[in-house]
Design an enzyme around this catalytic site. Structure first.
Site, PDB file in Angstrom:
ATOM      1  N   GLU A   1       7.362  -5.485  -3.581  1.00 28.51           N
ATOM      2  CA  GLU A   1       6.659  -5.886  -3.158  1.00 28.51           C
ATOM      3  C   GLU A   1       6.328  -7.048  -4.280  1.00 28.51           C
ATOM      4  O   GLU A   1       6.123  -6.623  -5.463  1.00 28.51           O
ATOM      5  CB  GLU A   1       5.273  -5.002  -3.397  1.00 28.51           C
ATOM      6  CG  GLU A   1       3.928  -5.558  -3.365  1.00 28.51           C
ATOM      7  CD  GLU A   1       3.162  -6.038  -2.101  1.00 28.51           C
ATOM      8  OE1 GLU A   1       3.599  -5.410  -1.554  1.00 28.51           O
ATOM      9  OE2 GLU A   1       2.735  -7.140  -2.698  1.00 28.51           O
TER      10      GLU A   1
ATOM     11  N   ASP B   1       9.981 -10.356  -5.383  1.00 26.28           N
ATOM     12  CA  ASP B   1      10.309 -11.609  -4.955  1.00 26.28           C
ATOM     13  C   ASP B   1      11.059 -11.316  -3.878  1.00 26.28           C
ATOM     14  O   ASP B   1      11.979 -11.014  -3.943  1.00 26.28           O
ATOM     15  CB  ASP B   1      11.065 -12.992  -5.572  1.00 26.28           C
ATOM     16  CG  ASP B   1      11.057 -14.092  -4.119  1.00 26.28           C
ATOM     17  OD1 ASP B   1      10.680 -13.845  -3.503  1.00 26.28           O
ATOM     18  OD2 ASP B   1      10.681 -15.077  -4.306  1.00 26.28           O
ATOM     19  N   GLY B   2      11.094 -11.194  -2.166  1.00 31.78           N
ATOM     20  CA  GLY B   2      11.253 -10.385  -0.872  1.00 31.78           C
ATOM     21  C   GLY B   2      12.563 -11.387  -1.064  1.00 31.78           C
ATOM     22  O   GLY B   2      13.973 -11.146  -0.449  1.00 31.78           O
TER      23      GLY B   2
ATOM     24  N   ASP C   1       0.789  -1.097   0.067  1.00 29.89           N
ATOM     25  CA  ASP C   1      -0.138  -0.317   0.494  1.00 29.89           C
ATOM     26  C   ASP C   1       0.945   1.339  -0.188  1.00 29.89           C
ATOM     27  O   ASP C   1       0.806   2.005  -0.548  1.00 29.89           O
ATOM     28  CB  ASP C   1      -0.842   0.403   1.470  1.00 29.89           C
ATOM     29  CG  ASP C   1      -0.176  -0.353   2.520  1.00 29.89           C
ATOM     30  OD1 ASP C   1       0.108   0.724   3.161  1.00 29.89           O
ATOM     31  OD2 ASP C   1      -1.030  -1.347   3.196  1.00 29.89           O
TER      32      ASP C   1
ATOM     33  N   ASP D   1       6.865  -6.051   6.250  1.00 28.56           N
ATOM     34  CA  ASP D   1       5.664  -5.538   5.900  1.00 28.56           C
ATOM     35  C   ASP D   1       4.711  -6.646   5.915  1.00 28.56           C
ATOM     36  O   ASP D   1       4.301  -6.776   4.417  1.00 28.56           O
ATOM     37  CB  ASP D   1       5.144  -4.210   6.066  1.00 28.56           C
ATOM     38  CG  ASP D   1       3.816  -4.344   5.877  1.00 28.56           C
ATOM     39  OD1 ASP D   1       3.265  -4.831   7.271  1.00 28.56           O
ATOM     40  OD2 ASP D   1       3.545  -3.348   5.281  1.00 28.56           O
ATOM     41  N   SER D   2       4.636  -8.196   6.450  1.00 29.78           N
ATOM     42  CA  SER D   2       4.263  -9.421   5.492  1.00 29.78           C
ATOM     43  C   SER D   2       2.972  -9.310   6.006  1.00 29.78           C
ATOM     44  O   SER D   2       2.427  -9.094   6.833  1.00 29.78           O
ATOM     45  CB  SER D   2       5.235 -10.874   5.973  1.00 29.78           C
ATOM     46  OG  SER D   2       5.049 -10.692   6.900  1.00 29.78           O
TER      47      SER D   2
ATOM     48  N   ASP E   1       0.206 -13.068   7.638  1.00 29.99           N
ATOM     49  CA  ASP E   1       0.595 -13.880   8.436  1.00 29.99           C
ATOM     50  C   ASP E   1       1.867 -14.733   7.382  1.00 29.99           C
ATOM     51  O   ASP E   1       1.000 -15.060   6.387  1.00 29.99           O
ATOM     52  CB  ASP E   1      -0.787 -13.789   8.886  1.00 29.99           C
ATOM     53  CG  ASP E   1      -1.335 -13.399   9.849  1.00 29.99           C
ATOM     54  OD1 ASP E   1      -0.268 -12.431  11.109  1.00 29.99           O
ATOM     55  OD2 ASP E   1      -1.973 -12.939   9.545  1.00 29.99           O
TER      56      ASP E   1
END
Lengths: 293, 293
Positions: free
Chosen positions: A108, A140-141, A88, A159-160, A162
């Site tokens: 992201e 891909d992080g 976001d 900030d993933s 769950d």
């Protein structure tokens, strides 16, 4: 008036929150997840991923401020910051508020989240997307931290979602090992560890995992209105001495002043920052003891 | 498996929590309100008054500890304590844990709440109902404070429902004026002020009202898992100097040790106690400024 349509959060099987939907704005199945954006009665617009509330316009400030300002001001001299997830753009915006940050890289995995956030939640990121110190990567992080050079970031913010669905690969040994490698000597990594009242194993397991690669493992709390279930916990781990002792309130305040953060936050203050590391016993007991790891 | 029955909290019109009901244990319409007790999936048994969640076995410790221990240990020498409401008995139990408390009077208007709590939620009060230092009165708290002698209590704990329905008469000028009168010179009154993210006017209005009768008006926060919407706020007001300056953590810890409280709490600690007075700005702005009142 007709009965409104409700969206029920499906994060926990037998309990959760529900929102009356004023208007559904988008419902997209991306390569990674189902994304819904709707207009709510009380919380402004709401972003939902695979049935779990991610952010609302009304309370996003709580989560974003605590996820960004606490690690940056605990570190005190962060210049290069990596953000994983946070599609976001709200964390990116808060990180860029820090004058000392020279480069903020955001990775992201789901470009659809960014696209929908830009279209329907533009206030959350503001002008962060095109900020000269920002680099936004759709990718891909896991792969990014695998390939990033040693000691290239001062702070990593994860900030993933769950650790179910898209986010689960972020909670592995390999990921944290790479985080430790690409962090500078005093570097910090922070990641959301869920709401311990409902998901205590999340804090416990990620803390144990991080303790394998970081000499200092800690956690702090934030009361996010739409992450229901009491405090959510943010796990923080450090390579150097940044977490060796609590940072005094006066030091946090001085760093915030220098960073240009003071005075325009809705949740974060130097006192709230310092106090957020004092965990209630029902949460603290899920952290590894210092002699573990 | 068949789809479970859900109970939706109706506190706010367009947002709220819902519980899957394993078993409904009681549904009673008393002279004052509709009372429901049910067995939930995750939270143990749950007490609902007029559609608003009051207490669950799973998280009651958060609210009870913060409502009882904070005013008693901020005061530091409370011997006579008045509790208004709190029909489940959990506050009474926590107050009686303090060795220095000689007399705890509880006045609950709805005898049906007490009866159902004794039958279906016995662990919450434990043996408080028959404790030699406890006096349990089924009656009107307004009337009780009207008739109580001057300077007869050190701490008054108001555990009311929200200022709608049964609880609304507790939020009047007359009530707070009588509270001030029946408190001792250093006396404190505490009452729940709702969840400011959803009910900011509740904190604002009761704080302004208390400021008419108390020289010191403050507030502290607690993250109660099933009072959804982020921090709930507990308003505290004092006649003397108990709220003139923050009580240092070491003093709180020493008082807790003397009171016999330390080491067996789930949420409260001296650090959490001290930190709970550091309000996030989005909450602090609803408190009256010192020059008001």
């Amino acid at each position: 008036m007709s009965e409104p349509t409700w969206i029920n959060e499906t994060l926990y099987p037998g309990w959760g929150q529900r929102f009356a939907v004023k208007k559904e704005l988008a419902r997209v199945t991306s390569d990674f997840q189902e994304i819904v954006v709707f207009e709510s009665e009380h919380h402004g617009r709401v972003l939902v991923l695979d049935g779990a509330i991610q952010i609302t316009e009304g309370d996003e400030f709580v989560y974003q401020e605590m996820l960004a300002h606490v690690p940056l001001l605990t570190h005190g001299a962060a210049r290069n910051v990596l953000i994983i997830g946070a599609g976001d753009g709200g964390v990116l915006r808060r990180v860029l508020e820090h004058k000392g940050v020279e480069r903020a890289v955001m990775v992201e995995i789901d470009g659809e989240v960014i696209r929908l956030a830009k279209e329907f939640l533009p206030a959350i990121a503001g002008d962060a997307w095109t900020h000269p110190r920002a680099e936004v990567i759709v990718g891909d992080g896991i792969d990014y931290v695998r390939k990033a050079p040693d000691a290239s970031f001062d702070v990593i913010i994860v900030d993933s979602t769950d650790p179910i669905g898209v986010g689960d690969v972020l909670f592995t040994d390999e990921f944290y090992e790479n985080c430790a490698r690409i962090l500078t000597a005093n570097g910090l990594v922070v990641n959301q560890c869920g709401v311990p009242f409902m998901q205590s194993e999340e804090l416990q397991q990620t803390s144990l995992r991080r303790a394998r690669f970081f000499p200092r493992v800690s956690a702090y709390v934030a009361a996010v209105p739409t992450y229901v279930g009491g405090f959510m916990t943010l796990g923080i781990a450090g390579k150097g001495e940044a977490l060796a002792a609590p940072v005094p309130v006066a030091v946090i305040a001085a760093r915030a002043e220098e960073a240009g953060i003071g005075g325009h936050t809705g949740y974060w203050t130097p006192e709230v920052h310092a106090g957020s590391f004092n965990l209630p016993p029902y949460i603290a007991r899920h952290l590894p003891k210092p002699d573990l790891g």
